[in-house]
Write an enzyme that holds these catalytic residues in place. Structure first.
Site, mmCIF file in Angstrom:
data_model
loop_
_atom_site.group_PDB
_atom_site.id
_atom_site.type_symbol
_atom_site.label_atom_id
_atom_site.label_comp_id
_atom_site.label_asym_id
_atom_site.label_seq_id
_atom_site.Cartn_x
_atom_site.Cartn_y
_atom_site.Cartn_z
ATOM 1 N N HIS A 1 0.857 -1.188 0.000
ATOM 2 C CA HIS A 1 0.000 0.000 0.000
ATOM 3 C C HIS A 1 0.894 1.240 0.000
ATOM 4 O O HIS A 1 2.077 1.167 0.294
ATOM 5 C CB HIS A 1 -0.907 0.006 1.222
ATOM 6 C CG HIS A 1 -1.808 -1.188 1.315
ATOM 7 N ND1 HIS A 1 -2.768 -1.463 0.381
ATOM 8 C CD2 HIS A 1 -1.889 -2.189 2.230
ATOM 9 C CE1 HIS A 1 -3.413 -2.569 0.703
ATOM 10 N NE2 HIS A 1 -2.894 -3.035 1.821
ATOM 11 N N ARG B 1 7.262 -4.962 3.663
ATOM 12 C CA ARG B 1 6.125 -5.773 3.217
ATOM 13 C C ARG B 1 6.124 -5.762 1.692
ATOM 14 O O ARG B 1 5.913 -4.730 1.061
ATOM 15 C CB ARG B 1 4.793 -5.246 3.756
ATOM 16 C CG ARG B 1 3.613 -6.103 3.262
ATOM 17 C CD ARG B 1 2.373 -5.954 4.098
ATOM 18 N NE ARG B 1 1.835 -4.593 4.064
ATOM 19 C CZ ARG B 1 0.787 -4.204 4.802
ATOM 20 N NH1 ARG B 1 0.206 -5.051 5.639
ATOM 21 N NH2 ARG B 1 0.342 -2.959 4.730
ATOM 22 N N GLU C 1 -4.520 -12.586 7.056
ATOM 23 C CA GLU C 1 -5.488 -11.493 7.125
ATOM 24 C C GLU C 1 -6.817 -11.852 6.462
ATOM 25 O O GLU C 1 -7.553 -10.970 6.028
ATOM 26 C CB GLU C 1 -4.899 -10.225 6.500
ATOM 27 C CG GLU C 1 -4.275 -10.424 5.134
ATOM 28 C CD GLU C 1 -3.536 -9.191 4.635
ATOM 29 O OE1 GLU C 1 -3.766 -8.098 5.183
ATOM 30 O OE2 GLU C 1 -2.741 -9.324 3.698
#
Length: 250
Positions: A37, A62, A138
């Site tokens: 993101h 990440r 998640e």
């Protein structure tokens, strides 16, 4: 870092070395440079990793996915942990291990861009020990498969993303669930982590909630705060304070 405190990690979504340095100077134990993101590209992330002292065990990145070339570049630039999002199967965990570990455990290629990243007589053994392979669970599917995912040889830690987990249960996408299926899922992953002997981390947005989860779920590390959210929150507070002060004087 105090031995009595669980390490705190800040998510960094802004492509700036100064943000990384500011987070560490403020007292964070490490950062998670977020290529999934935000606006950080691979080249920028590799540069940002150089703002982190070489000995910091919480220099995390990440990755956007499981592509081994990108993961290898992040590691060669000094990442000490790779978090892979949305891991739902043992096969995906095996792909992550292959990308993050040197042979014979994985298939990572030798070729660091930062010299002498790992100390020890056997560079591959030292590198495998010093780099954390972190699966991010998640989704409800990931929770169901947690035991199989965390049993994969070479997985060092699991990180739970509560907002996406909530969405997978049909709930509002937010962090900090004290009860309900998200809270239950977190405890299921925590139990699987302890059974597998891997470290367990969780993203939280509120410090008081994070402290409660450290005790409840026995966290080994906690993600808390995102740079862009910090800027937005402080900006709103500042504008509101200015408006209130002008209102008082009128």
């Amino acid at each position: 870092m105090s031995s009595t405190r669980v390490p705190a990690i800040m998510h960094v979504a802004t492509p700036a070395l100064s943000v990384v340095e500011a987070a560490l100077a403020a007292g964070y134990d490490g950062v998670m440079i977020d290529l999934q993101h935000g606006e950080i590209g691979l080249d920028q992330a590799c540069t940002m990793l150089r703002a982190i002292p070489r000995g910091n065990s919480y220099a995390f990145a990440r990755a956007a996915g499981l592509e081994p070339g990108a993961i290898g570049r992040l590691l060669d630039s000094g990442a000490r942990g790779i978090i892979a999002p949305t891991i739902e199967t043992a096969q995906q965990a095996e792909q992550l291990v292959a990308a993050t570990k040197y042979p014979p455990l994985g298939r990572r290629s030798l070729g660091p861009s930062r010299p002498a990243l790992y100390d020890g007589p056997d560079y591959c053994v030292a590198g495998n020990a010093m780099v954390a392979t972190i699966v991010q669970i998640e989704t409800a599917a990931g929770v169901e498969a947690a035991a199989q995912i965390l049993a994969v040889d070479g997985v060092d830690a699991v990180y739970v993303g509560p907002a996406d987990l909530a969405v997978s249960y049909g709930l509002t996408g937010r962090a900090d669930w004290a009860e309900g299926p998200v809270a239950d899922g977190i405890l299921r992953v925590a139990a699987a982590a302890r059974e597998a002997g891997v470290r367990f981390g969780l993203y939280c947005s509120d410090p008081a909630f994070a402290a409660a989860e450290i005790r409840r779920a026995e966290l080994d590390f906690v993600g808390i705060g995102i740079d862009l959210m910090f800027v937005g929150r402080q900006a709103r507070a500042t504008v509101a304070a200015l408006a209130a002060a002008l209102e008082e004087k009128s």
